[in-house]
Motif scaffolding. Structure first.
Motif, PDB file in Angstrom:
ATOM      1  N   UNK A  75      56.549  67.682 -14.019  1.00 45.54           N
ATOM      2  CA  UNK A  75      55.546  67.434 -15.059  1.00 45.54           C
ATOM      3  C   UNK A  75      55.867  66.125 -15.762  1.00 45.54           C
ATOM      4  N   UNK A  76      54.848  65.329 -16.015  1.00 46.45           N
ATOM      5  CA  UNK A  76      55.086  64.040 -16.664  1.00 46.45           C
ATOM      6  C   UNK A  76      55.526  64.256 -18.110  1.00 46.45           C
ATOM      7  N   UNK A  77      56.347  63.334 -18.592  1.00 43.61           N
ATOM      8  CA  UNK A  77      56.844  63.394 -19.965  1.00 43.61           C
ATOM      9  C   UNK A  77      56.217  62.251 -20.739  1.00 43.61           C
ATOM     10  N   UNK A  78      55.792  62.549 -21.959  1.00 42.55           N
ATOM     11  CA  UNK A  78      55.091  61.590 -22.798  1.00 42.55           C
ATOM     12  C   UNK A  78      53.886  62.305 -23.387  1.00 42.55           C
ATOM     13  N   UNK A  79      53.344  61.790 -24.448  1.00 45.86           N
ATOM     14  CA  UNK A  79      52.250  62.472 -25.145  1.00 45.86           C
ATOM     15  C   UNK A  79      50.898  61.941 -24.685  1.00 45.86           C
ATOM     16  N   UNK A  80      50.084  62.835 -24.125  1.00 44.24           N
ATOM     17  CA  UNK A  80      48.705  62.482 -23.799  1.00 44.24           C
ATOM     18  C   UNK A  80      47.890  62.662 -25.070  1.00 44.24           C
ATOM     19  N   UNK A  81      47.171  61.626 -25.449  1.00 42.89           N
ATOM     20  CA  UNK A  81      46.364  61.644 -26.664  1.00 42.89           C
ATOM     21  C   UNK A  81      44.946  62.066 -26.313  1.00 42.89           C
TER      22      UNK A  81
END
Length: 191
Positions: A75-81
């Motif tokens: 799973x990708x890490x980082x915040x989807x806005x």
């Protein structure tokens, strides 16, 4: 005899008759309040029109996605806005959930991404970005080859039919080794 003629007419010519009697769609524009008519085996059914829209983005993300094992999706890490949703979609973390009515025709899903290889030895790695519906892989972007500290971009477009409760998630894998990667920029659009 008249009844037999009407049944035969309905079964073989109903759609021809309906479409010959209908005026053209004004401005050829489909509105969110429109309904869809499906003619199956000569029988008309009404269905909700899929006038849905969702857009999520990630820009200038600096958080690495850990690749634990070669060729395994992470799973990708980082915040989807949430950059624009209709009431039929919701974001929970980095997972897009569909909460609208079951669809009858597919929506197009567009995924654009930029990957950045920041760590590991100076070598070349082959990464792939995949789109998962309800945990199952439904599409893979082209393999992206990245040399250390460089970025590469890619995209993926595919039709998806949503049912209530369906989810979409973006994952990444390294086909070469276990070097981590950063999903620097990403846009996920459903329309």
């Amino acid at each position: 005899m008249n009844l037999l003629f009407e049944e035969s007419f309905v079964a073989t010519k109903f759609s021809d008759w309906v479409f010959s009697e209908l005026p053209p769609l004004p401005d050829k524009q489909i509105l969110a309040t429109d309904s869809l008519v499906v003619i199956r085996a000569g029988v008309p059914y009404s269905a909700p029109l899929n006038a849905t829209f969702a857009y999520g983005s990630m820009a200038d993300n600096a958080v690495e996605t850990t690749i634990n094992t070669v060729d395994v999706w992470e799973s990708i890490v980082g915040a989807i806005v949430d950059s624009g949703l209709e009431e039929s979609f919701t974001w929970f973390g980095n997972v897009l959930s569909y909460i609208g009515e079951d669809m009858t025709i597919p929506e197009m899903v567009y995924l654009d991404f930029t990957l950045l290889k920041t760590g590991g030895p100076v070598d070349t790695d082959i990464y792939q970005v995949g789109l998962f519906k309800n945990g199952a892989l439904v599409g893979v972007g082209a393999s992206t080859t990245i040399v250390n500290s460089n970025t590469e971009s890619g995209s993926l477009t595919l039709p998806v039919i949503f049912a209530q409760g369906d989810t979409l998630e973006v994952k990444v894998r390294n086909r070469t080794d276990a070097d981590n990667v950063t999903v620097k920029d990403m846009q996920l659009t459903v329309k």
